[in-house]
Design an enzyme around this catalytic site. Structure first.
Site, PDB file in Angstrom:
ATOM      1  N   CYS A 106      27.871  34.740  32.413  1.00 59.77           N
ATOM      2  CA  CYS A 106      28.913  34.885  33.439  1.00 59.77           C
ATOM      3  C   CYS A 106      28.898  36.269  34.081  1.00 59.77           C
ATOM      4  CB  CYS A 106      30.289  34.608  32.846  1.00 59.77           C
ATOM      5  SG  CYS A 106      30.800  35.806  31.617  1.00 59.77           S
ATOM      6  N   CYS A 115      32.542  33.270  41.556  1.00 55.49           N
ATOM      7  CA  CYS A 115      33.736  32.820  40.821  1.00 55.49           C
ATOM      8  C   CYS A 115      33.855  33.594  39.508  1.00 55.49           C
ATOM      9  CB  CYS A 115      33.638  31.312  40.583  1.00 55.49           C
ATOM     10  SG  CYS A 115      35.113  30.578  39.854  1.00 55.49           S
TER      11      CYS A 115
HETATM   12 FE1  SF4 Z   1      34.527  30.098  37.612  1.00 57.32          FE
HETATM   13 FE2  SF4 Z   1      32.778  31.191  35.952  1.00 57.32          FE
HETATM   14 FE3  SF4 Z   1      34.950  29.981  34.979  1.00 57.32          FE
HETATM   15 FE4  SF4 Z   1      33.017  28.526  36.048  1.00 57.32          FE
HETATM   16  S1  SF4 Z   1      32.833  29.826  34.202  1.00 57.32           S
HETATM   17  S2  SF4 Z   1      35.209  28.306  36.482  1.00 57.32           S
HETATM   18  S3  SF4 Z   1      32.264  29.830  37.681  1.00 57.32           S
HETATM   19  S4  SF4 Z   1      34.929  31.812  36.205  1.00 57.32           S
END
Ligand code: SF4
Length: 251
Positions: free
Chosen positions: A227, A114
């Site tokens: 991240c 993600c």
């Molecule tokens: Fe997605 Fe990373 Fe945002 Fe969490 S922090 S919603 S895993 S993009």
């Protein structure tokens, strides 16, 4: 900028103030410098410095589609008040498209994927379309163990062969330094910072801090600490520092 020039500057910059570092980067790399900012503590300090020093460096905001409403409102207010040029970069897929293709709540099942699609890929794309050769960010060594190796000026290589100079004017600042600057300049603060949030990212993956560790509220309980935004490029080891010591820095 070649490595030898960068190493010379890097040594001098160790004794510069954050403003001096920012000014150097803005002048040296204009118009190919960009500041990434998610409108938390350190980011607003650098954005305010850009405004105060009248540096025409755009502020890049990665709109993951999962930001708190408070963040989006605060970004608008802060940018308007200080006359910032904000570039908003979005992922290739909307949240709905991602849900359709990868299933809902990917952030719970595969947060690395993600983050890669919603932060890393958009950042790499932004560096490409802006033809940026300098990336300024508010990383600080005291933020977390993953950031202890952050240098003020770093040379990085990207997977496509491009290079970028990363500049961290606040590398040597502490959390208290950030708070002092905000207080001294009477800057507005992110509304969630009064509710225990010491590091603010996407709402599904951010909680109030769980400990004295500033980033303990990010991906709580998962073991994930970064991240990938600041680890998808490869830092070129300095000749003064062995490669093993050139720890990847992160966000
Ligand atoms: Fe997605 Fe990373 Fe945002 Fe969490 S922090 S919603 S895993 S993009």
């Amino acid at each position: 900028m070649n490595i030898s020039e960068l190493n010379t500057i890097s040594k001098s910059a160790a004794s510069w103030t954050a403003e001096q570092i920012l000014l150097w980067a803005a002048r040296r790399f204009a118009p190919k410098a960009v500041l990434t900012c998610s409108f938390g503590g350190g980011g607003i300090v650098l954005a305010h410095m850009l405004s105060r020093l009248q540096c025409r460096v755009p502020v890049l905001f990665l709109d993951t589609g999962y930001h708190f409403e408070e963040t989006l409102r605060f970004k608008e207010e802060f940018a308007r008040r200080f006359g910032l040029q904000v570039i908003t970069q979005q992922p290739a897929l909307t949240v709905r498209e991602q849900d359709e293709q990868y299933g809902p709540r990917l952030f719970e099942r595969d947060p690395d994927l993600c983050c890669h699609m919603r932060k890393v890929e958009p950042m790499a794309a932004a560096l490409r379309f802006l033809d940026a050769t300098c990336w300024i960010a508010a990383l600080r060594r005291d933020q977390s163990p993953t950031r202890r190796g952050v240098d003020v000026i770093e040379h990085h290589q990207m997977a496509d062969g491009r290079t970028v100079v990363k500049v961290h004017p606040l590398a040597h600042w502490t959390r208290e330094d950030v708070q002092r600057y905000i207080h001294r300049h009477r800057l507005p603060r992110h509304p969630l910072s009064d509710r225990g949030y010491t590091s603010i990212g996407c709402w599904p993956c951010t909680s109030p801090a769980l400990s004295a560790d500033e980033r303990s509220g990010r991906w709580p309980g998962t073991g994930k600490a970064e991240c990938g935004l600041h680890t998808f490029t490869t830092k070129t080891p300095s000749p003064d520092r062995p490669a093993t010591d050139a720890a990847p820095n992160g966000r």
